[in-house]
Design an enzyme around this catalytic site. Structure first.
Site, PDB file in Angstrom:
ATOM      1  CE  LYS A  36      -0.829   0.451   4.935  1.00  0.00           C
ATOM      2  NZ  LYS A  36      -1.592  -0.178   6.011  1.00  0.00           N
ATOM      3  NE  ARG A 131      -6.629   0.399  10.954  1.00  0.00           N
ATOM      4  CZ  ARG A 131      -5.601   0.180  10.128  1.00  0.00           C
ATOM      5  NH1 ARG A 131      -4.670   1.118   9.953  1.00  0.00           N
ATOM      6  NH2 ARG A 131      -5.482  -0.966   9.476  1.00  0.00           N
TER       7      ARG A 131
END
Ligand code: PLP
Length: 383
Positions: A36, A131
């Protein structure tokens, strides 16, 4: 050569991948290579694959699509929960996605059915970092729902720590994930294929523990690219920490006072102006700014101090010599700086090597100094 530019040594990334894959495989853990931070670079993805990662993963479907277009055929996992608006693309291009919402699973199922495909899912479990993740108490219900959905293949469970809140992956939370996998298998008569313990911040646990339990996968990005443990900011033994450097060009170099003059008002980026009078300094401006990089994440070469940064200017103090206009300075990067530089359209990316000995042209690049990884993502674990 044009600047600013990232120079990416593929041989070093391959070496880092191979070293981590080797050490973790001895503990029964496979490595998923996370791309990413690379904006879907097929060269970097291939270097990770040459180093032995079993599959690739990315947080953005756009990057996965870019890798597919470039002909990368490895198994790919979307490691951020799919947006409902992108479910079609996820089913078309990703083999597996990480999930935490039944609405999304339902849509993945109907799109996969229409496409005549099976889509793999890993359910993410919340273990304290706050998260993404299904709360452990809700996991059984999710699993039973997922198992009923046509064209959805439950591949496993996973968790992610040390990202939002800095919760350290360790014996207890990893044992909890293991126990959840055991309990799902026992309840539903399954054998979950993937139990994914976390990211580069799990390496301290991964190398320190002998009891891996059911954990058989780690998703590594930063450690492969930068060679650092994000929790301790220390280089990981045997890894290259200079696989990626950022080079910028000098556009002004003048002896200037160290203190500003005139009435001082607001400053653009919230940093206070200097207060200590150090007399005149060789103030050098590099054509590099916040549009290109996170300046706080730069590790300058010896003799150079970053004094400040605006959108397009990096102001540095270089001693003892004046740097020539047109000269170049190379920095090492932390993860935040790397992420911004990789995704900035103003920074060109130069891929070198494929072999560890590939030379890299740079004029003020202090490679002889042993590398010390810059800024940790979170503070070191409390003693
Ligand atoms: C970014 C990310 C990773 C990889 O993290 P690194 O610190 O780069 O190793 C792994 N898992 C998830 C879910 C991520 O978002």
């Amino acid at each position: 050569m044009s600047a600013p530019r990232l120079e990416i040594d593929l041989g070093k990334i391959e070496h880092n991948a191979r070293a981590l894959v080797g050490r973790l495989s001895a503990r029964g853990i496979a490595v998923t290579g996370v791309t990413k931070a690379t904006l879907g670079s097929p060269e970097i993805a291939q270097a990770m694959l040459r180093g032995g990662v079993v599959r690739l993963a990315d947080s953005r479907i756009e990057n996965i699509e870019a890798l597919r277009r470039a002909g990368v055929s490895a198994s790919m996992t979307l490691i951020r929960s799919p947006m409902l608006s992108q479910v079609d693309r996820v089913v078309a291009h990703a083999d597996v996605s990480f999930n935490t919402e039944l609405d999304v699973l339902g849509r993945l199922s109907s799109v996969a059915m229409q496409a005549g495909k099976s889509h793999g899912v890993v359910l993410m479990v919340e273990l304290g970092d706050l998260r993404e993740g299904i709360l452990p108490a809700d996991l059984e219900h999710f699993v039973s729902e997922a198992l009923c959905l046509p064209n959805i293949a439950l591949k496993g469970i996973g968790t992610n720590l040390a990202c939002r809140s800095g919760v350290v992956p360790g014996r207890e939370n990893m044992a909890e994930l293991s126990a959840l996998a055991d309990s799902i298998d026992a309840t539903y008569g399954l054998e979950l294929e993937i139990v994914s313990g976390g990211n580069s911040a799990n390496l301290g646990w991964g190398f320190g523990s002998t009891k891996m339990g059911r954990i058989n996968d780690l998703r590594l990005g930063e450690a492969l690219l930068l060679g650092c443990d994000p929790l301790t900011r220390q280089p990981i033994e045997g890894l290259d920490t200079d696989a990626i450097t950022l080079t910028a060009e000098v556009i002004e170099a003048k002896l200037k006072p160290s203190l500003p003059w005139g009435e001082i008002g607001q400053f653009a980026f919230g940093e206070p102006p200097p207060v200590a009078d150090r007399g005149p300094v060789w103030q050098t401006i590099l054509a590099l700014g916040r549009q290109d990089v996170d300046p706080e994440g730069l590790r300058p070469p010896t003799g150079l101090t970053v004094l400040g940064a605006s959108s397009d200017h990096l102001i540095v103090d270089h001693r003892p010599l004046r740097l020539p206009v047109g000269g170049e300075v190379s920095f090492q990067l932390n993860y935040s700086a790397l992420l911004r530089a990789m995704t900035s359209p103003f920074v060109i990316k130069v891929v070198v090597g494929g072999s560890r000995a590939a030379p890299i042209a740079a004029t003020l690049d202090d490679r002889s100094v042993p590398s010390n990884c810059p800024d940790p993502r979170v503070g070191p674990p409390a003693a």
